[in-house]
Design a protein around this motif. Structure first.
Motif, PDB file in Angstrom:
ATOM      1  N   SER A  57       0.827  -1.214   0.000  1.00 46.94           N
ATOM      2  CA  SER A  57       0.000   0.000   0.000  1.00 46.94           C
ATOM      3  C   SER A  57       0.855   1.255   0.000  1.00 46.94           C
ATOM      4  N   GLY A  58       0.199   2.357  -0.341  1.00 47.12           N
ATOM      5  CA  GLY A  58       0.893   3.644  -0.308  1.00 47.12           C
ATOM      6  C   GLY A  58       1.274   4.037   1.097  1.00 47.12           C
ATOM      7  N   THR A  59       0.452   3.650   2.050  1.00 45.78           N
ATOM      8  CA  THR A  59       0.780   3.949   3.445  1.00 45.78           C
ATOM      9  C   THR A  59       2.073   3.247   3.852  1.00 45.78           C
ATOM     10  N   ASN A  62       4.960   5.048   2.122  1.00 43.99           N
ATOM     11  CA  ASN A  62       5.334   6.315   2.760  1.00 43.99           C
ATOM     12  C   ASN A  62       6.051   6.083   4.075  1.00 43.99           C
ATOM     13  N   HIS A  83      -1.095  13.601   3.510  1.00 41.15           N
ATOM     14  CA  HIS A  83      -1.605  12.243   3.705  1.00 41.15           C
ATOM     15  C   HIS A  83      -0.842  11.536   4.820  1.00 41.15           C
ATOM     16  N   GLU A  88      -2.799   8.235   7.741  1.00 36.98           N
ATOM     17  CA  GLU A  88      -1.987   7.030   7.948  1.00 36.98           C
ATOM     18  C   GLU A  88      -1.979   6.594   9.415  1.00 36.98           C
ATOM     19  N   GLU A 135       4.055  16.179  -0.842  1.00 36.92           N
ATOM     20  CA  GLU A 135       3.023  15.376  -1.523  1.00 36.92           C
ATOM     21  C   GLU A 135       2.729  15.974  -2.902  1.00 36.92           C
ATOM     22  N   ASN A 139      -3.387  15.598  -2.328  1.00 32.76           N
ATOM     23  CA  ASN A 139      -4.752  15.072  -2.223  1.00 32.76           C
ATOM     24  C   ASN A 139      -5.712  16.096  -1.618  1.00 32.76           C
ATOM     25  N   ASP A 168       5.797  11.872  -1.257  1.00 33.28           N
ATOM     26  CA  ASP A 168       4.593  11.052  -1.339  1.00 33.28           C
ATOM     27  C   ASP A 168       4.041  11.279  -2.737  1.00 33.28           C
ATOM     28  N   ALA A 170       1.973   9.387  -4.499  1.00 32.88           N
ATOM     29  CA  ALA A 170       0.848   8.486  -4.792  1.00 32.88           C
ATOM     30  C   ALA A 170       0.262   8.791  -6.171  1.00 32.88           C
ATOM     31  N   ARG A 171       0.149  10.102  -6.474  1.00 32.77           N
ATOM     32  CA  ARG A 171      -0.401  10.511  -7.776  1.00 32.77           C
ATOM     33  C   ARG A 171       0.634  11.292  -8.598  1.00 32.77           C
ATOM     34  N   CYS A 196       1.924   5.162  -6.137  1.00 33.59           N
ATOM     35  CA  CYS A 196       0.826   4.181  -6.076  1.00 33.59           C
ATOM     36  C   CYS A 196       0.421   3.692  -7.457  1.00 33.59           C
ATOM     37  N   LYS A 199      -4.235   3.796  -7.589  1.00 33.09           N
ATOM     38  CA  LYS A 199      -5.128   4.961  -7.680  1.00 33.09           C
ATOM     39  C   LYS A 199      -5.583   5.066  -9.135  1.00 33.09           C
TER      40      LYS A 199
HETATM   41  C1  LIG Z   1      -3.985   7.173  -1.438  1.00 33.72           C
HETATM   42  C2  LIG Z   1      -2.817   7.924  -0.998  1.00 33.72           C
HETATM   43  C3  LIG Z   1      -1.752   7.280  -0.362  1.00 33.72           C
HETATM   44  C4  LIG Z   1      -1.711   5.799  -0.051  1.00 33.72           C
HETATM   45  O1  LIG Z   1      -2.874   5.229   0.387  1.00 33.72           O
HETATM   46  P1  LIG Z   1      -3.074   3.669   0.605  1.00 33.72           P
HETATM   47  O2  LIG Z   1      -4.538   3.588   0.747  1.00 33.72           O
HETATM   48  O3  LIG Z   1      -2.340   3.291   1.820  1.00 33.72           O
HETATM   49  O4  LIG Z   1      -2.548   2.948  -0.596  1.00 33.72           O
HETATM   50  C5  LIG Z   1      -0.663   8.041  -0.028  1.00 33.72           C
HETATM   51  N1  LIG Z   1      -0.610   9.350  -0.290  1.00 33.72           N
HETATM   52  C6  LIG Z   1      -1.612  10.003  -0.901  1.00 33.72           C
HETATM   53  C7  LIG Z   1      -1.472  11.454  -1.194  1.00 33.72           C
HETATM   54  C8  LIG Z   1      -2.755   9.319  -1.271  1.00 33.72           C
HETATM   55  O5  LIG Z   1      -3.746   9.985  -1.867  1.00 33.72           O
END
Ligand SMILES: *Cc1c(COP(=O)(O)O)cnc(C)c1O
Length: 332
Positions: A57-59, A62, A83, A88, A135, A139, A168, A170-171, A196, A199
């Motif tokens: 996972s992204g969590t 990170n 995030h 987290e 980030e 988000n 981070d 993720a996107r 990630c 997403k």
């Molecule tokens: C979704 C997201 C993550 C990771 O989320 P997981 O649900 O753990 O995969 C990390 N950073 C950002 C900015 C996100 O939007």
């Protein structure tokens, strides 16, 4: 249902499922899954780093990324809506004994404001700042793309100060597609990064941490300690590989859809940089409930704030229908 709650709701496409079914696999804890190895190599290359590690996972990405650059009792500095401190579950403190300190920014990186908060090592009174976390896209900042000049300023300064940068990302794919700046340019402005696949890219599971080879060797230990050592997970990595081949450029379509939603819903399109549209000053529970009754799912991110996220499971017709429903509700 038209589900605009998040781009995590995407389901693997039939072609992605075929790629998963056909994946060559092995035991990845032994380092023997060829599909995972190929994915790691590819993502490391894309982000301009030496090595990479596939994580669930992204969590986890990170948290491992931050642990690689901060010791227990040190702090990571980030913005208050990040995030890593919002979503987290306090993991940096709960799992690693890493302290976090935040700066209110609204999401947009202001390198100078962040740097001004850094506390030096070697002072008997102060908690040392080991790293800053950034980030991109942001988000809770509504999918905003961090300005390259700010990222560069932060990076240059961090080299002088001996403070690490964790991204981070993720996107990061959305940031790159929207800005036209390549992934490696973003990647090279960080010591560690997490990206990630689950997403907007549409893979069902998975993130990747990138860093130096030495740090990734340490990351492998942390992943195992956290219970993230997976066995024949090449079936998951194959989805990521498929996504990298087929679902990156198409993110531009999601960005267009977000623009279309913004225009229909009275949101300034200039404030919508990628695939997230934020509706402010609306009674969020009322709108979300009424939209749901009419087949549109949205996220409530505050009592008066709604978030819409476009992604590959909602096509143009779905966007138009969602816009019709929401425009009517907002007009009431
Ligand atoms: C979704 C997201 C993550 C990771 O989320 P997981 O649900 O753990 O995969 C990390 N950073 C950002 C900015 C996100 O939007």
């Amino acid at each position: 249902m038209i589900d605009l709650r998040s781009d995590t709701v995407t389901r693997p496409t039939p072609a992605m499922r075929r790629a998963m079914a056909e994946a060559e696999v092995g035991d990845d804890v032994y380092g023997e899954d060829p599909t995972i190895r190929a994915l790691e190599e590819r993502v490391a290359g894309l982000l301009g780093h030496e090595a990479a590690l596939f994580v669930p996972s992204g969590t986890m990405g990170n948290q491992i990324g931050m642990r690689l650059v901060a010791e227990p009792g040190q702090e990571v500095l980030c913005d208050a809506d990040a995030h890593v401190v919002t979503y987290e579950m306090g993991a940096a403190a709960a799992v690693f004994g890493i302290s976090t300190r935040t700066v209110v920014s609204g999401g947009r990186l202001d390198a100078e404001a962040l740097v001004a908060q850094v506390r030096p090592r070697g002072d008997w009174h102060l908690t040392a700042t080991a790293a800053v976390a950034v980030e991109n896209t942001h988000n809770r900042g509504g999918g905003l793309v961090q300005p390259l000049d700010q990222l560069q300023r932060l990076w240059n300064w961090s080299r002088e100060a001996g403070v690490a940068v964790h991204l981070d990302g993720a996107r990061i794919w959305n940031a790159s597609v929207a800005s036209g700046i390549d992934l490696a340019t973003y990647g090279r402005l960080a010591d560690t990064a997490s990206v990630c696949l689950s997403k907007g890219l549409g893979a069902p599971v998975g993130s990747v941490v990138v860093a130096s080879a030495e740090r990734i060797a340490a990351a492998r230990l942390w992943r195992k300690r956290l219970g993230g050592g997976m066995r024949q997970a090449g079936v998951l990595a194959a989805a990521g590989q498929y996504a990298l081949e087929h679902h990156v450029e198409r993110l531009a379509e999601d960005h267009e859809h977000a623009q279309a939603l913004a225009k229909r819903l009275g949101v300034d399109p200039a404030g919508v940089e990628t695939n997230i549209v934020v509706l402010d000053d609306v009674p969020a529970p009322v709108v979300a409930e009424a939209a749901k009754a009419r087949g549109v799912l949205v996220s409530q991110v505050g009592p008066r704030r709604i978030r819409l996220v476009t992604h590959l499971d909602v096509d143009r017709a779905g966007i138009e229908r969602a816009a019709d429903v929401l425009a009517e509700l907002l007009a009431r």
